[in-house]
Design an enzyme around this catalytic site. Structure first.
Site, short mmCIF file in Angstrom:
data_model
loop_
_atom_site.label_atom_id
_atom_site.label_comp_id
_atom_site.label_asym_id
_atom_site.label_seq_id
_atom_site.Cartn_x
_atom_site.Cartn_y
_atom_site.Cartn_z
N ASP A 36 0.87 -1.17 0.00
CA ASP A 36 0.00 0.00 0.00
C ASP A 36 0.91 1.23 0.00
O ASP A 36 2.11 1.14 0.29
CB ASP A 36 -0.91 -0.04 1.23
CG ASP A 36 -2.11 0.88 1.07
OD1 ASP A 36 -2.20 1.56 0.03
OD2 ASP A 36 -2.95 0.92 1.98
N CYS A 91 -10.73 -24.14 16.14
CA CYS A 91 -9.39 -23.96 15.56
C CYS A 91 -8.33 -24.53 16.51
O CYS A 91 -8.57 -24.68 17.70
CB CYS A 91 -9.13 -22.48 15.24
SG CYS A 91 -8.46 -21.51 16.61
N ASP A 130 -3.58 7.35 -4.04
CA ASP A 130 -4.87 7.94 -4.41
C ASP A 130 -5.37 8.86 -3.30
O ASP A 130 -4.80 8.88 -2.21
CB ASP A 130 -5.89 6.83 -4.69
CG ASP A 130 -5.93 5.79 -3.58
OD1 ASP A 130 -4.87 5.17 -3.32
OD2 ASP A 130 -6.99 5.62 -2.95
#
Lengths: 651, 651
Positions: free
Chosen positions: A88, A275, A123
């Protein structure tokens, strides 16, 4: 760069080709903080099979030590990870801190330098409260930066983020402009503040606006949507990538993520999870860890939960049950339910991407189910394509067990003895002619005993719309012996209605278009039935095998001779996929049509439709099944557009 | 033998005391085949924390080798397990094979001999197609066998199975008769054929019929319901124990169980599961195992999934979100949805077990949500208990954000300037007077933007019922400035409506009964508010602290002085829990009221209601909060009935 493998509506299983390997989508990219790798990417690879992560190039750039290391060893060296890495750009930091200290081109160049697989432009993150004027300017700026970034991206794949705030028209515009640029990915940015406030309906409107503007072949990353609660809906609407920083943020905060929400450890009496981490820990263990500032195992639990949700979604797409899955998951929060309900406003658009038939049955989960695009398609096709047999009366039946013709066998026989009749069922899908009862989704559907007034009202409205067309001199709803008496008065005339022939004709009309039945049946028809089930298997018209009926969904597979008939009587572009010259030879040999060789396509074709593959002169060169709709065929650069069943040799 | 720990409607977390340890319920007992222990009970203990299993005494009895071993080493030696063991009797075998070779008393005696913790009578399994006459005879026979078995059970706990086929009245009758017997457990038998055919609605009717006939303190085992799909609903309706043979049966068949259904391995492209077994295997691994006849790991996956579901249910009860959880899970199959919808026919019964308030917010998941018993209770109490202030007009508002009085603040002010008005909201719960807006569940609820016509129709009907009472000379729905104009014409008279006082009065009436507000407020009231939130905290009447308002649910905690007022003006049995003499001293000292010391109880009291604890002379001896309703208090032999907050010393 992106290949379609399987699909359900806009939801898709795909492959993203990167320099560091192929990535199966939908995919969740764990966010890696280069300053503090609590669970390292290589551990993630080992534990969860993670092949791709995302990190922040701006953070690396700002920190001298990290920057130098990245410049010397590349970002793969810095993270010690040989999988794919997306970076990013600092946009989110500009949202959080108001400003950042790097130039747009600088950060793109830096990402390229450190060998990022997919870099991101800088952006402009419009805020949700920004006025439209301001957002419009931001969008223009983002587009400008994107077009400049594209020039210097070189070998690096580039993500050009779609912005546009809460204004769908600006989102669509931004997506359209970015579609013109040579970039590989289009993330949707600026939705985090909406997600944080459970404003899912607005996020849905944004995603759909973006998808409408974007090339379908462009993979979409929903930036910052890291909670599994929203994954199913986002995938259904065509998002392919997600990133999660939540797994670690929540863990630090002593919160465990679950499929349907988040819980603080101290609110738990059980660990409702299977899990491996929850298997070896108790609530107290987690509490102790939290007290000691140790959040590694909680982060691992959060990743387990998040990855499992992605797998469930992939399995749902594979089964053709993604709509059902989204409907189920949308009960996790009333605002998700709102978002689900709002999808009905987009059904016209969504229908274009919906497959013709599915592997799994249609399970009704609530009043939202009759607003699925496949139900809308039936309504549309029934009123446009279906041709009623000319009988003197039509008798309506209420919803019943499947298949309807078996369930109402006795009634049909009694009535047919008395009068020339056709039959129609007041189904949850709308009025369903009895002879369509084996076609997907009618036979392959399961509904509850009791229907909501919303659903029955829609059924009533569609039956009314049907009966208002006045196609029959006499139409009546079946109401037992009383109806028989009434029908007796209409006039004794044994029924001419032939279920088998009508079934072939009607299914063909619904599947290929109005008139297809007449064309395919010709004057001399022979139906070959299964000895075991008594169901129609093959249709022989004037001695030629024109159609086969699939037992699984009651629809037709087109044979060459049938295709020739349709090709002759249906003018272009109907049912056609036009391929480029380079492809013709291969398709005649029976090889698949690749998307990049598609020149044109009937815009009424839908994924899984039977198609006529033709050359530019409209010579029939093959038959097969579309895997994409028109806009997808014309957009994708790799992958199969039509699965060819049989080629037509040149004469 | 059975103790209530936490509850949500009929769903409960409990403790089952056995000779081999305490078992937390709801619990799933893996079925152990004594001939073939693929996963041994001690392994299960290690892997899943399993403390109780079930095996079949008839199979042991029939096999010479097993029988001798069991007779010598006990069933715990045979299974090599030190946890609790329940045994079945051969009833299911009689269903499968038509007949079995053992006498009813013989098999009970045998179970006692081999040291079973909970043995089961040899009841008569009525088939679902059996006629009522036949089933009636079976039931009588089952009752007879139970009463004989009780005589010889000795130290062994005994499960007397409720039969009655598909006839609720016979189920209830059987349960009533078995309640008279001295046995520890009452399983529900004979539902497997219904479960196998997804006939969930009938199973629901059976469970409720049984519960109505059964002592609430009797733990209920739903025999043969081994799929997690149905666990949530069964627990909600009061089932405490489940057994699963499915885990191994499905595994042998190459099928994996999931929360929402079962899938064949060959239908899978992913393993949408985070259990340790799926974490280390791929679809291909499972396929290979299946090919080689190795089903151990698939069975372990199935157990992981099943146990996780039990944990999720327990957590949901703990959070007070069991209804919401059941609603979510009921989308797994249309027949489950049918069953959910059918629960509305039982709301009158279910309301008796529903707590007054809950830890978690009310999440609306669909039109079924307004048929939860808590919504029914509000409807009932509003029309029975609520007293409108005498204002000249009432203005209705549409549903809005919570709390309503804040959301409609401006409108209320404007209207109050103009006319003497009271305000009511057309809420999903029915008409909600504005001053009740902080009371559970109004402020603590979340609804979607768009409501189903089914829900809005119910709202409309209730508003109409309310307005038909004609309590106000003038009533109008708020429609902006137009309404203001209209109200202006009614006559200028600034409102006397005092939100704070009315809030205290109305909440008290709703919570304690009609008239409670007047009694508690007296003539001279002072309200103490939180400086931080501005909300009412304490109510001082004539200088005495009578009530405290809880911030969490906007309801009152009763103080001694308030209790005295209610005790004085409300005649018995209102709000009373009458305790036996042995208990009085302890409760005066502030100790809890145990169920076995409860002599009588107001049948209008609900779990979590504030209560007056009195002795047989109706002297107030303590105040506290009920944890049970009347029938539970009178039935349970262990556990707390009233959590005492303060005792009243003898004067």
């Amino acid at each position: 760069m992106f290949e379609l493998v399987a699909r359900d509506c806009l939801g898709r299983i795909g492959v993203l080709h990167t320099k560091h390997g192929d990535i199966n989508t939908p995919v969740l990219l764990p966010v890696i903080n280069p300053n503090q790798m609590n669970i390292s990417p290589s551990e993630m690879k080992k534990l969860f099979g993670t092949n791709m992560v995302i990190t922040n190039a701006y953070i690396i750039y700002k920190n001298e030590e990290l920057r130098e290391k990245a410049q010397n060893q590349g970002v793969h060296g810095l993270l010690n990870f040989e999988g794919a890495i997306m970076t990013d750009s600092g946009t989110f930091q500009s949202h959080v801190y108001g400003d950042i200290e790097v130039e747009p081109q600088q950060i793109v160049q830096f990402q390229r330098e450190i060998g990022t697989d997919i870099g991101t432009i800088l952006d402009i993150f419009s805020e949700v409260d920004d006025k439209k004027e301001k957002v419009k300017k931001d969008v223009e700026q983002t587009i400008k930066r994107a077009s400049e970034a594209v020039k210097i991206k070189d070998e690096m794949a580039l993500a050009c983020t779609v912005q546009g705030g809460v204004f769908p028209e600006l989102r669509k515009y931004c997506a359209e402009e970015l579609s013109k640029l040579d970039c590989e990915l289009s993330p949707i940015g600026g939705v985090v503040p909406l997600m944080e406030n459970y404003r899912y309906k607005e996020v849905v409107d944004i995603i759909i606006a973006v998808k409408k503007g974007l090339l379908p072949s462009r993979p979409v990353h929903l930036f910052g949507a890291g909670h599994p609660m929203f994954f199913p809906m986002a995938v259904l609407l065509g998002c392919d990538l997600f990133d999660s920083a939540s797994y670690i943020k929540y863990a630090k905060d002593g919160r465990l993520m679950f499929q349907d929400g988040t819980r603080k450890i101290e609110e738990m009496m059980e660990l409702p999870c299977s899990c491996p981490i929850c298997n070896k820990n108790s609530v107290k263990d987690y509490l102790d860890m939290h007290k000691n500032g140790d959040y590694r195992e909680m982060a691992m639990h959060n990743l387990h939960v998040s990855f499992a949700e992605i797998k469930r979604i992939r399995q749902a797409i594979f089964e053709g049950r993604l709509w059902e899955y989204v409907e189920k998951r949308s009960r996790a929060h009333p605002n998700l339910l709102s978002a689900l309900k709002s999808l009905r406003h987009h059904k016209k658009y969504l229908e274009r991407f919906e497959t013709i038939s599915k592997k799994s049955a249609f399970f009704y989960t609530g009043p939202e189910s009759v607003h699925r695009p496949i139900v809308y398609r039936y309504e549309k096709r029934f009123f446009e394509r279906y041709q009623h047999p000319r009988t003197s009366v039509q008798v309506g039946f209420e919803e019943g067990r499947r298949p309807y013709s078996k369930y109402y066998k006795n009634e049909i026989e009694k009535i047919s003895e008395l009068v020339d009749a056709h039959f129609i069922v007041n189904s949850i899908f709308g009025p369903v002619p009895i002879e369509l009862d084996e076609m997907y989704p009618f036979a392959q559907s399961l509904i509850p005993d009791e229907l909501e007034p919303e659903t029955t009202e829609r059924m009533r409205r569609l039956m009314e719309k049907h009966s208002h067309r006045g196609l029959f001199p006499f139409a009546v709803m079946w109401d037992g012996d009383q109806t028989l008496g009434l029908l007796g008065e209409v006039g004794r005339q044994k029924s001419k209605f032939d279920m088998d022939t009508q079934r072939v004709k009607s299914v063909a009309d619904m599947q290929f278009g109005k008139g297809a039945g007449e064309i395919l049946l010709g004057k001399n028809v022979k139906l070959i039935k299964s000895k075991k089930t008594g169901k129609i298997r093959n249709v022989i018209s004037e001695g030629e095998h024109v159609l086969s009926m699939r037992a699984s969904d009651g629809m037709f597979t087109l044979k060459i001779e049938g295709a020739r008939k349709l090709h002759k009587d249906f003018f272009p572009p109907r049912l056609r996929v036009v391929v480029k010259d380079d492809s013709v030879h291969y398709n005649r040999e029976g090889m698949n049509v690749f998307a990049k060789f598609v020149d044109e396509c009937d815009e009424e074709l839908r994924p899984m439709d039977e198609v006529l593959v033709v050359n530019k002169n409209d010579d029939l060169i093959a038959i097969g099944r579309a895997l994409m709709n028109r806009e997808e065929m014309l957009s994708f650069k790799i992958g199969v557009a039509v699965k060819v069943r049989e080629g037509v040799k040149e004469v």
